[in-house]
Write an enzyme that holds these catalytic residues in place. Structure first.
Site, short mmCIF file in Angstrom:
data_model
loop_
_atom_site.label_atom_id
_atom_site.label_comp_id
_atom_site.label_asym_id
_atom_site.label_seq_id
_atom_site.Cartn_x
_atom_site.Cartn_y
_atom_site.Cartn_z
CE LYS A 1 -0.30 -0.35 5.06
NZ LYS A 1 -1.14 -0.84 6.16
NE ARG B 1 -7.12 0.02 10.84
CZ ARG B 1 -5.85 -0.15 10.46
NH1 ARG B 1 -4.99 0.85 10.55
NH2 ARG B 1 -5.43 -1.32 10.00
CG HIS C 1 -4.08 -4.70 11.71
ND1 HIS C 1 -2.93 -5.22 11.16
CD2 HIS C 1 -3.82 -3.38 11.92
CE1 HIS C 1 -2.02 -4.25 11.04
NE2 HIS C 1 -2.54 -3.13 11.50
NE ARG D 1 -2.82 -8.20 7.45
CZ ARG D 1 -3.37 -8.74 8.54
NH1 ARG D 1 -3.88 -9.96 8.51
NH2 ARG D 1 -3.42 -8.05 9.67
CE1 TYR E 1 12.33 32.64 2.40
CE2 TYR E 1 12.48 30.25 2.52
CZ TYR E 1 12.24 31.41 1.79
OH TYR E 1 11.92 31.32 0.47
CB CYS F 1 14.04 26.67 1.58
SG CYS F 1 15.26 27.73 2.38
CG MET F 2 8.74 24.18 -1.44
SD MET F 2 7.57 25.03 -2.50
CE MET F 2 6.41 25.69 -1.33
CG ASP F 3 11.89 24.41 -4.02
OD1 ASP F 3 10.96 23.59 -4.01
OD2 ASP F 3 11.73 25.63 -4.19
C1 LIG Z 1 -0.49 -1.86 6.81
C2 LIG Z 1 -1.06 -3.13 7.26
C3 LIG Z 1 -0.24 -4.25 7.45
C4 LIG Z 1 1.28 -4.20 7.38
O1 LIG Z 1 1.76 -3.74 8.63
P1 LIG Z 1 3.34 -3.58 8.89
O2 LIG Z 1 3.41 -3.16 10.31
O3 LIG Z 1 3.80 -2.50 7.95
O4 LIG Z 1 3.97 -4.88 8.60
C5 LIG Z 1 -0.85 -5.45 7.76
N1 LIG Z 1 -2.18 -5.53 7.90
C6 LIG Z 1 -3.01 -4.46 7.74
C7 LIG Z 1 -4.47 -4.64 7.90
C8 LIG Z 1 -2.47 -3.23 7.43
O5 LIG Z 1 -3.27 -2.18 7.29
#
Ligand SMILES: *Cc1c(COP(=O)(O)O)cnc(C)c1O
Length: 385
Positions: free
Chosen positions: A38, A136, A164, A217, A263, A309-311
């Site tokens: 992601k 969540r 999760h 995951r 700045y 700065c920005m850049d």
């Molecule tokens: C982002 C995410 C992960 C990965 O988590 P990490 O801590 O980056 O390994 C796994 N499961 C869900 C649902 C997530 O949103």
């Protein structure tokens, strides 16, 4: 291939990603590694990362949003794709058409999706998200029975169930164990053994390989970053940071004692000082809070001085150096190294945020430290962001 004339770039070592992947594949035994890509693979560039992990045995990628999944499909990625966040009703037929797995996040979502199903298309593949304590998204524990019944009564392809963890990266494991206990009670009433179970993120897969279930995951640690300092210390295998950030000096001058710079002229030279300007600023993700952070020049640490700065930003050299001198902002130079964790500490945040805030103005250039030649290469078929 986009051309780049500014020397500021993020170099992504795909070899590091391979090594981290192999470490988790070994640690997780028979469980498969779902690569979490992601947010443009945590800022590392999703296409290059996706291709690398697929070539190295990954058969499912996870993203957060429907758009991220579609982007991968449109780029020709054919691997299984799981959208872990909520998807709107308009996406249901698209998910069926494009073979994208979506997450059932509530009973309401299931009813909504059931109405949208197109019988002429492939069955909608779903993974059921269970809220065991993260609070969540996900089916509540007392709704699990009803969800199983509803799924059985409709034409879903029920392929996975997951949860999760909220505190897998922390030393205090009381909530973690509550969540494990809750998930076990859900798995106990799951009748179909073909439904894959996955619960672990990077932290849980590192600390509790016994919970690997059918899949883990892995996000942050695929990129060589520990989820928290605590997990980093406890880790019994090595992670290889994939991202380094570099630029070159584009301007050098001496300023006199008492003169200010940038700045607000908030920084004042305490003696005659050599000041170099770097072509990177907060619009690249080098946030103003990084004032005072060291960078590496000639293998030495030197500080960013004055406001960013920005850049552009300024650093204080210990000697006069030429324009074009290499500067490492994140990564190795000489014997020295600056990790993403150091930026995170200075910005009082978690390491996850750092690669995500490097903006698309910073080109991602790919190398592979595991290639024999060990020369940086640019994948010709990958458009840099
Ligand atoms: C982002 C995410 C992960 C990965 O988590 P990490 O801590 O980056 O390994 C796994 N499961 C869900 C649902 C997530 O949103």
């Amino acid at each position: 291939m986009t051309e780049h004339y500014r020397p500021t770039k993020a170099v992504i070592d795909l070899g590091a990603i391979k090594k981290n992947l192999v470490a988790f594949q070994q640690k997780s035994g028979d469980a498969q590694v779902i690569a979490v890509v992601k947010a443009d693979a945590y800022g590392h560039g999703v296409l290059a990362v996706a291709k690398t992990v697929i070539e190295n045995g990954v058969s499912m990628l996870a993203v957060a949003t429907p758009d991220e999944a579609l982007f991968l499909r449109n780029e020709g990625i054919e691997t299984e794709l799981l959208v872990m966040g909520a998807t709107p009703s308009s996406f249901i037929p698209v998910a069926q058409q494009r073979n994208i797995i979506v997450t059932a996040v509530s009973l309401e979502w299931l009813s909504m999706a059931a109405v949208q199903l197109s019988p002429d298309l492939n069955e909608l593949k779903i993974h059921l998200k269970v809220d065991t304590g993260m609070r969540r998204i996900g089916i509540q524990l007392d709704e699990v029975d009803e969800a199983f019944g509803f799924i059985a009564d409709h034409d879903f392809a029920f392929q996975g169930i997951f949860t999760h963890f909220a505190t897998a990266d922390e030393k205090d494991s009381s909530l973690f164990h509550e969540q494990v206990h809750a998930m076990n009670s859900v798995i106990d009433i799951l009748e179909d053994p073909s439904v894959m179970v996955h619960v672990s993120n990077s932290a849980a897969a590192t600390m509790h390989p016994e919970l690997a279930c059918d899949a883990v995951r892995i996000g942050i640690s695929l990129y060589g970053i520990a989820p928290s300092p605590y997990v980093g210390e406890e880790m019994d295998f090595k992670l290889y940071p994939a991202l380094s950030l570099e630029t070159e000096i584009i301007h050098v001058k001496q300023i006199k004692t008492g003169e200010g710079l940038s700045y607000g002229a908030t920084y004042r030279a305490e003696q005659d000082e050599w000041i170099a300007t770097l072509p990177i600023g907060y619009a690249d993700g080098m946030l103003r809070g990084l004032q005072g952070q060291d960078v590496l020049v000639k293998g030495q640490r030197v500080p960013v001085v004055g406001r960013i700065c920005m850049d552009q930003c300024m650093i204080r050299l210990s000697e006069k150096l030429p324009v074009g001198e290499k500067v490492q902002l994140i990564g190795h130079q000489g014997g020295q190294q600056i990790f993403i964790d150091e930026w995170a500490r200075r910005l009082e945040t978690i390491p996850y945020e750092i690669p995500c805030i490097l903006t698309k103005r910073v080109p991602r250039i790919y190398s592979d430290s595991t290639e024999v030649s060990n020369l940086p290469f640019q994948e010709p078929d990958i458009m840099l962001r």
